[in-house]
Motif scaffolding. Sequence first.
Motif, short mmCIF file in Angstrom:
data_model
loop_
_atom_site.label_atom_id
_atom_site.label_comp_id
_atom_site.label_asym_id
_atom_site.label_seq_id
_atom_site.Cartn_x
_atom_site.Cartn_y
_atom_site.Cartn_z
N LEU A 215 -68.63 24.89 -114.38
CA LEU A 215 -67.91 23.81 -115.04
C LEU A 215 -68.87 23.17 -116.03
CD1 LEU A 215 -65.31 21.97 -115.11
CD2 LEU A 215 -66.68 20.37 -113.75
N GLU A 217 -69.47 20.00 -118.70
CA GLU A 217 -68.94 18.64 -118.92
C GLU A 217 -69.71 17.95 -120.04
OE1 GLU A 217 -68.03 16.16 -115.38
OE2 GLU A 217 -69.43 14.74 -116.28
N ARG A 274 -73.62 18.35 -118.26
CA ARG A 274 -73.62 18.85 -116.88
C ARG A 274 -73.06 20.25 -116.83
NH1 ARG A 274 -70.42 18.15 -111.68
NH2 ARG A 274 -68.62 17.52 -112.91
N PRO A 281 -62.67 28.47 -110.83
CA PRO A 281 -62.44 27.47 -111.87
C PRO A 281 -62.03 26.13 -111.25
CG PRO A 281 -60.63 29.05 -111.81
CD PRO A 281 -61.67 29.55 -110.86
N THR A 282 -62.36 25.04 -111.94
CA THR A 282 -62.08 23.70 -111.43
C THR A 282 -60.66 23.24 -111.77
OG1 THR A 282 -64.44 23.19 -111.58
CG2 THR A 282 -62.95 21.31 -111.47
N HIS A 283 -60.00 23.92 -112.72
CA HIS A 283 -58.64 23.55 -113.15
C HIS A 283 -58.59 22.12 -113.65
CE1 HIS A 283 -56.59 27.26 -111.88
NE2 HIS A 283 -57.46 27.28 -110.89
N THR A 284 -59.43 21.84 -114.65
CA THR A 284 -59.44 20.51 -115.24
C THR A 284 -58.17 20.28 -116.05
OG1 THR A 284 -60.47 21.21 -117.31
CG2 THR A 284 -61.95 20.72 -115.47
N LYS A 285 -57.98 19.02 -116.45
CA LYS A 285 -56.81 18.67 -117.27
C LYS A 285 -56.72 19.53 -118.53
CE LYS A 285 -55.93 15.77 -121.02
NZ LYS A 285 -56.66 15.76 -122.31
N THR A 288 -55.32 23.13 -117.83
CA THR A 288 -54.03 23.25 -117.12
C THR A 288 -52.92 22.64 -117.99
OG1 THR A 288 -54.53 21.21 -115.92
CG2 THR A 288 -55.00 23.28 -114.80
N SER A 289 -52.97 21.30 -118.12
CA SER A 289 -51.90 20.63 -118.87
C SER A 289 -52.02 20.87 -120.36
CB SER A 289 -51.91 19.13 -118.57
OG SER A 289 -52.98 18.48 -119.23
N SER B 45 -66.47 16.03 -110.48
CA SER B 45 -65.32 16.92 -110.71
C SER B 45 -64.70 17.34 -109.38
CB SER B 45 -65.76 18.15 -111.50
OG SER B 45 -66.92 18.73 -110.95
N ILE B 46 -63.38 17.46 -109.37
CA ILE B 46 -62.66 17.80 -108.14
C ILE B 46 -61.87 19.09 -108.36
CG2 ILE B 46 -61.03 17.00 -106.39
CD1 ILE B 46 -63.37 15.11 -106.68
N PRO B 47 -62.26 20.18 -107.71
CA PRO B 47 -61.50 21.43 -107.83
C PRO B 47 -60.25 21.39 -106.93
CG PRO B 47 -63.37 21.75 -106.39
CD PRO B 47 -63.46 20.33 -106.87
N PRO B 48 -59.37 22.37 -107.05
CA PRO B 48 -58.13 22.35 -106.27
C PRO B 48 -58.32 22.32 -104.76
CG PRO B 48 -57.93 23.89 -108.08
CD PRO B 48 -59.36 23.45 -108.06
N TRP B 107 -48.07 20.04 -114.45
CA TRP B 107 -49.43 20.08 -113.88
C TRP B 107 -49.43 20.83 -112.54
CZ3 TRP B 107 -53.46 15.81 -114.93
CH2 TRP B 107 -53.36 15.35 -116.25
N PRO B 108 -50.36 21.77 -112.36
CA PRO B 108 -50.32 22.58 -111.13
C PRO B 108 -50.99 21.94 -109.91
CG PRO B 108 -51.97 23.45 -112.64
CD PRO B 108 -51.30 22.32 -113.36
N TYR B 109 -51.93 21.01 -110.12
CA TYR B 109 -52.69 20.49 -108.97
C TYR B 109 -52.80 18.96 -109.04
CZ TYR B 109 -54.17 25.36 -108.67
OH TYR B 109 -54.19 26.72 -108.58
N THR B 112 -56.30 17.62 -110.07
CA THR B 112 -56.56 17.46 -111.49
C THR B 112 -56.19 16.05 -111.95
OG1 THR B 112 -56.06 19.80 -111.78
CG2 THR B 112 -56.12 18.46 -113.77
N ASP B 115 -58.90 13.71 -110.68
CA ASP B 115 -60.12 13.99 -111.46
C ASP B 115 -60.02 13.37 -112.85
OD1 ASP B 115 -62.50 16.39 -111.92
OD2 ASP B 115 -61.40 15.74 -113.71
#
Lengths: 434, 184
Positions: A215, A217, A274, A281-285, A288-289, B45-48, B107-109, B112, B115
């Motif tokens: 990840l 940042e 960072r 993968p962390t699936h950040t905003k 995903t969106s 950071s927060i993963p699924p 949004w899937p999670y 997220t 986070d």
Amino acid sequence: MSKKSEVAHPLDGAEPVAGNGLLHRRLFLRGGALFTGATALTGIAGVGAAQAADYPAWRKEPGRPFVAYGTPSKFESDTQRIVTVRAPGYPTAGAGSSRTPLQLLEGIITPSGLHFERSHNGVPDIDPAQHKLLVHGLVKQPLVFTLEALDRYPRKSAIHFVECSGNSGGGWGLNPPVGPVGTMHGLVSCSEWSGVPLAYLLDEAGIDPKAKWILAEGADAAGMSRSVPLSKCLDDAMVALFQNGERVRPEQGYPMRLLLPGWEGNMNVKWLTRIKVTEGPTHTKDETSKYTELMPDGKALQFTFPMGVKSTITRPSEGVNMQGPGYYEIAGFAWSGNGKIARVDVSADGGQSWAPAALQDPVFPKALTRFRIPWEWKGGPGIVLQSRAVDETGAVQPTRDKLIEERGIKNAYHYNGITSWEVRESGLVKNVWA
Amino acid sequence: MFGRKRVAAAAAVALACVAGTALAVDPPKLGQRAPADLLALMDKSIPPDGTGLPPGQGTPVQGQAVFLEKCAVCHGPRGEGLTNDRLVGGEGTLTQEITAKTVGSFWPYATTLFDYIRRAMPYDAPTSLKDDEVYATAAYILALNGIIKETDTLNAETLMKVKMPNADGFINQWVEPAPKAAAR
């Protein structure tokens, strides 16, 4: 041919190699020194006898002395990024973009001050002495790097484009965007980037065998973050410290940014602070969106990293209009996130016939590539200029119709369809769907 | 899965290939040991899988108060969207001519959402929300979307039980390349 012509033009008698007057790509090069009469053909003003009788003012007085940091000529004040004007008090003015005026540029390098901007909460004003890069997660030893430390590592340099994956997004619309090339395609720029291979820093921290992603940042107010496969990080990824020979500009991530050659601009995290080594993968905003491509069946494509093969003619183009019949050079940019551009074909009849353009050296992988082809414009209706790029993997830039047939109109990102410029009888050039 | 040797080999090949030439000497090792307080500050950071979700909790009612004060100016009081993204509704529109990609429809999670609020919102004061406020704001948005009940409480445990309606709506395009051949 212009009736004003009294001298033989070196291209006179050249046979077209494709419809509506496209000429062989080598003809201008062969013309060489003989090509001096060209401007007379188009009747360009400004060489009258009265002006020629005396030296201009700047020939007869000393020029200005030296300055510490140069700027473009005052006569070039129109060479500006295309900035969206927000209403006063707009609450999120730092979330958005400005675009590179591609139609005004030559060669392949984007001047640093004209590199497109995309930020999610403005440009931070980072003190390099206080900035830190943390490398942690699935590593043997989490480490912190200062800029002073990174400056002591061996560096590499490479010329690469950075392209926002939303670039050319107007192509998904029902109507062609109005405005110069940069309005639709200006979220791509190309620089010489110099810095430290990311592999050095990851290796120093010690990669855990379970690790497959990172990840990354940013230190901006958005804390912009994206997941990146570890294999890319160990391949050609760089922590870029310099852009076109000077420190990376604030808008591009000062004092350091992640550079992932050929991949979605958004992943090239600016103000890099960072790197967390992770299993998945962390699936950040922003992965995903946003920066995912919605398909007609309602599913969205995710992690579509390389930018597809693409090109556009910049000269002529909307706002870069014709100045009377005669010989012209058609020129533009081609690029691919998969490698080098292998060829670019140009059409003047909306894709019915094609002629190969000359590729201007140097041609680098994952970099803007300049193409050129000579053209005789005789006026008349039915002229639509197109360019079609092919990269070294064999990927061919698709027509807009084919792209939409495969992906619908809601992808929002990764548009790489062929661009069409209609040249009207009047000489006006317009962006069209063709 | 990568074996230990294979990762080490890949890293070694990558190092040898950087800049097209093998280094005659190793790069210096100038990274400093990361102090625990810096790691705690930055590792947000927060993963699924929910790793790193902090203690704390919040309810939709508590979240409404935060939202109206700090978020509604851009997103509308019920997340209907103003100058910035619509957050609520839009279910079933992903295949329609007029599409609404919202927290609820797209949004899937839920991780997220937590986070992103904690990392980047509100726009004019990012990182200012306490973890309780982040849980509460996320709870309000999830409740407006009908994903949790208005009487529910969101915390590290309950957030992980949230199933987003579009969780299966994404198709991974990334294919790991074959390992590169050994350095010449």
